[in-house]
Design a protein around this motif. Structure first.
Motif, PDB file in Angstrom:
ATOM      1  N   ARG A 344      74.298  93.621  14.994  1.00  0.00           N
ATOM      2  CA  ARG A 344      74.611  92.212  14.744  1.00  0.00           C
ATOM      3  C   ARG A 344      76.073  92.026  14.354  1.00  0.00           C
ATOM      4  N   LEU A 345      76.659  93.014  13.703  1.00  0.00           N
ATOM      5  CA  LEU A 345      78.061  92.922  13.330  1.00  0.00           C
ATOM      6  C   LEU A 345      78.982  93.371  14.466  1.00  0.00           C
ATOM      7  N   GLY A 346      78.394  93.873  15.563  1.00  0.00           N
ATOM      8  CA  GLY A 346      79.202  94.237  16.724  1.00  0.00           C
ATOM      9  C   GLY A 346      80.021  95.488  16.538  1.00  0.00           C
ATOM     10  N   LEU A 347      79.506  96.457  15.771  1.00  0.00           N
ATOM     11  CA  LEU A 347      80.219  97.703  15.517  1.00  0.00           C
ATOM     12  C   LEU A 347      79.486  98.881  16.140  1.00  0.00           C
ATOM     13  N   GLN A 348      80.248  99.834  16.642  1.00  0.00           N
ATOM     14  CA  GLN A 348      79.646 101.050  17.169  1.00  0.00           C
ATOM     15  C   GLN A 348      79.153 101.923  16.013  1.00  0.00           C
ATOM     16  N   GLY A 383      84.159  93.652  13.625  1.00  0.00           N
ATOM     17  CA  GLY A 383      84.926  94.180  12.497  1.00  0.00           C
ATOM     18  C   GLY A 383      86.374  93.718  12.519  1.00  0.00           C
ATOM     19  N   GLU A 384      87.288  94.649  12.394  1.00  0.00           N
ATOM     20  CA  GLU A 384      88.718  94.311  12.301  1.00  0.00           C
ATOM     21  C   GLU A 384      89.240  93.635  13.562  1.00  0.00           C
ATOM     22  N   ALA A 385      88.530  93.770  14.667  1.00  0.00           N
ATOM     23  CA  ALA A 385      88.951  93.085  15.894  1.00  0.00           C
ATOM     24  C   ALA A 385      88.913  91.574  15.725  1.00  0.00           C
ATOM     25  N   ALA A 388      91.983  88.333  12.481  1.00  0.00           N
ATOM     26  CA  ALA A 388      92.835  87.136  12.574  1.00  0.00           C
ATOM     27  C   ALA A 388      91.989  85.880  12.698  1.00  0.00           C
ATOM     28  N   ARG A 389      90.935  85.940  13.468  1.00  0.00           N
ATOM     29  CA  ARG A 389      90.048  84.791  13.668  1.00  0.00           C
ATOM     30  C   ARG A 389      89.326  84.438  12.371  1.00  0.00           C
ATOM     31  N   ALA A 390      88.786  85.461  11.682  1.00  0.00           N
ATOM     32  CA  ALA A 390      88.034  85.209  10.456  1.00  0.00           C
ATOM     33  C   ALA A 390      88.927  84.659   9.344  1.00  0.00           C
ATOM     34  N   ALA A 417      81.792  97.333  19.211  1.00  0.00           N
ATOM     35  CA  ALA A 417      80.862  97.799  20.239  1.00  0.00           C
ATOM     36  C   ALA A 417      81.117  97.143  21.586  1.00  0.00           C
ATOM     37  N   ALA A 418      81.489  95.887  21.573  1.00  0.00           N
ATOM     38  CA  ALA A 418      81.702  95.144  22.824  1.00  0.00           C
ATOM     39  C   ALA A 418      82.853  94.151  22.620  1.00  0.00           C
ATOM     40  N   PRO A 419      84.083  94.630  22.527  1.00  0.00           N
ATOM     41  CA  PRO A 419      85.211  93.745  22.228  1.00  0.00           C
ATOM     42  C   PRO A 419      85.403  92.640  23.258  1.00  0.00           C
ATOM     43  N   GLU A 420      84.939  92.854  24.479  1.00  0.00           N
ATOM     44  CA  GLU A 420      85.091  91.836  25.518  1.00  0.00           C
ATOM     45  C   GLU A 420      84.314  90.564  25.190  1.00  0.00           C
ATOM     46  N   ARG A 421      83.296  90.675  24.365  1.00  0.00           N
ATOM     47  CA  ARG A 421      82.522  89.487  24.011  1.00  0.00           C
ATOM     48  C   ARG A 421      83.342  88.489  23.196  1.00  0.00           C
ATOM     49  N   LEU A 422      84.365  88.966  22.514  1.00  0.00           N
ATOM     50  CA  LEU A 422      85.169  88.077  21.688  1.00  0.00           C
ATOM     51  C   LEU A 422      85.966  87.085  22.519  1.00  0.00           C
ATOM     52  N   ALA A 423      86.079  87.311  23.823  1.00  0.00           N
ATOM     53  CA  ALA A 423      86.759  86.364  24.702  1.00  0.00           C
ATOM     54  C   ALA A 423      85.837  85.245  25.153  1.00  0.00           C
ATOM     55  N   HIS A 424      84.563  85.359  24.842  1.00  0.00           N
ATOM     56  CA  HIS A 424      83.597  84.330  25.251  1.00  0.00           C
ATOM     57  C   HIS A 424      83.823  83.048  24.446  1.00  0.00           C
ATOM     58  N   PRO A 425      83.587  81.889  25.048  1.00  0.00           N
ATOM     59  CA  PRO A 425      83.762  80.620  24.312  1.00  0.00           C
ATOM     60  C   PRO A 425      82.988  80.541  23.001  1.00  0.00           C
TER      61      PRO A 425
END
Length: 479
Positions: A344-348, A383-385, A388-390, A417-425
């Motif tokens: 859920r936190l998107g971490l490997q 996480g740290e990815a 800036a947004r948080a 785990a899936a950094p590409e998801r952060l580009a999603h709207p």
């Protein structure tokens, strides 16, 4: 149109013989207005090709599906309700309507109802379901599925044109009938009923059915070994579901033994809630005055219920091996919480103690502050990815105190785990996909006041988009 080639009827429940269910007649309703149809899951079982008339015939009038159960079956079970045993239970306003195969993984699935009329187990009730109750079932199942919880699926809801009187809703209120898709309708209470009657033969038949159709890996060379292996697998499934509720922030509200099935699938959504903040004492049911099923007590409640299941199996296996099977709960629960939390936190996951350090640091922080739980997971996905947004978001003030620096240090070595998801709207937006009680009421209000279903449809679309973003699409891998 008829069902598609993916429709594979398989009415195995009849093979159990008598003593497990009662043939019942469905209620006849004044009107049938389709309010919800999930063609994603209908496609998995080959029913998406049904036209409107066929859908109504099968899921409002309950005419049998081709090659399936010839008549509805109200299932027999007992149960502990808030710790007290009740031998007067059973399907009081629902029944098993059909059984069929999943097109993706060949599981045996059940189609069951809620609000389809009184049965011999109605205990004076009217056998109906309020429309608001049906809407709440849809919402709970949809968001749980989007968050990776093993849950039943609400495939159909028809409004039925009756007026119902309820003590917990403004009355008279509207009525509906619901059809849900589940992996199994065998409950812990199903076993309890036959143990109560000291019917060892039927207990053995239930074990054999469960192993053959749900847990083939439990098959051993003898009945005692098979029974113990079955219990261990049931325990592991239930522990995984309890862990998934914990990370999803879900409070079921009524974890009686008749509300837990052997495949671990979550179902029967009455007074549920999602947590606004991380609060172990949070309760969902207004009538749970002692916090019997509070959020933090859910894992122990599930384990206690599994203990009752183990007791029913004593005529078939020794106490020592059954207790050993129950012992699988704690390690399975903790491993599953850790996995679900990192997901859920998107971490490997790193696969070492560092995973526990991250989880413990986050929960300690959340317990110390009244921070929107869903926002925390949303702000720090990856996480740290997401730093800036948080730190530029609405909840930035919560992340400024020194104690949050400890959280960031804990996950510093964990990769997204899936950094590409952060580009999603979704992650470019300013709010998580939540479903707190105020929003549930806000979604119901336009339906109640002006029959406006657009806000509910929009919410379901949002939930499904987020679920698909995180890899939870029921059509994935479908042939």
């Amino acid at each position: 149109m008829p069902p598609s080639a993916r429709y594979r009827p398989d009415p195995r429940f009849l093979g159990l013989g008598d003593g497990f269910a009662d043939v019942v007649a469905p209620a006849r309703f004044p009107v049938h207005v389709l309010r919800h149809r999930d063609d994603r899951w209908a496609a998995r079982i080959g029913l998406d090709t049904l036209g409107d008339a066929e859908w109504e015939r099968h899921f409002a009038r309950f005419e049998p599906l081709p090659g399936n159960l010839p008549e509805p079956l109200a299932l027999r079970y007992h149960g502990h309700q808030f710790g007290s045993y009740n031998p007067a239970l059973g399907d009081g306003r629902g029944f098993l309507f059909a059984q069929l195969r999943d097109a993706v993984d060949d599981r045996l699935l059940d189609l069951g109802t809620k609000g389809s009329g009184a049965t011999p187990y109605a205990r004076g009730g009217d056998g109906r379901l309020t429309l608001k109750g049906g809407v709440r079932e849809i919402l709970a199942a949809e968001l749980l599925a989007a968050r990776g919880v093993d849950t039943c699926k609400i495939v159909s809801v028809f409004e039925t044109g009756e007026r119902l009187w309820r003590g917990d809703e403004p009355s008279p209120t509207r009525s509906c009938v619901l059809v849900r898709l589940s992996h199994s309708n065998l409950r812990i209470g199903t076993f309890q009923r036959h143990a109560y009657h000291r019917d060892v033969a039927r207990l053995g038949a239930l074990v054999d059915y469960a192993v053959e159709h749900h847990f083939p890996a439990a098959r051993q060379g003898d009945l005692a070994g098979t029974t113990a292996a079955l219990l261990r697998l049931v325990v592991e499934r239930a522990a995984a579901t309890a862990a998934a509720w914990t990370v999803a922030g879900f409070v079921h509200g009524v974890l009686n033994t008749d509300n837990l099935n052997i495949t671990g699938e979550s179902f029967d959504y009455g007074p549920w809630r999602f947590l606004p903040t991380y609060d172990l004492g949070f309760t969902a049911a207004y009538f749970d005055e002692t916090g019997f099923y509070a959020f933090g007590r859910q894992p122990n409640a599930v384990l206690w219920n599994l203990g009752r299941l183990a007791e029913t199996l004593l005529p078939l296996a020794g106490r020592d091996v059954l207790e050993d099977s129950l012992g699988a709960f704690e390690p399975t629960f903790h491993a599953a919480v850790r996995r679900a939390f990192l997901d859920r936190l998107g971490l490997q996951p790193r696969g070492d103690a560092a995973d526990d350090v991250v989880m413990d640091a986050c929960y300690a922080f959340l317990a110390s502050r009244r921070l929107d739980l869903d926002r925390f997971y949303f702000d720090w996905y990856g996480g740290e990815a997401s730093a800036a947004r948080a730190l530029a978001g609405r909840a930035a003030v919560h992340y400024a105190p020194p104690e949050f620096a400890e959280v960031r240090r804990a996950w510093a070595e964990h990769l997204p785990a899936a950094p590409e998801r952060l580009a999603h709207p979704h992650y470019a937006g300013d709010a998580p996909c939540s479903l707190l009680i105020d929003e549930v009421e806000a979604l119901w209000a336009p339906i109640a006041e002006r029959d406006d279903w657009a806000p509910l449809a929009a919410k379901l679309a949002e939930i499904r988009e987020v679920g698909a973003l995180h890899g939870r699409d029921p059509l994935k891998d479908m042939p």
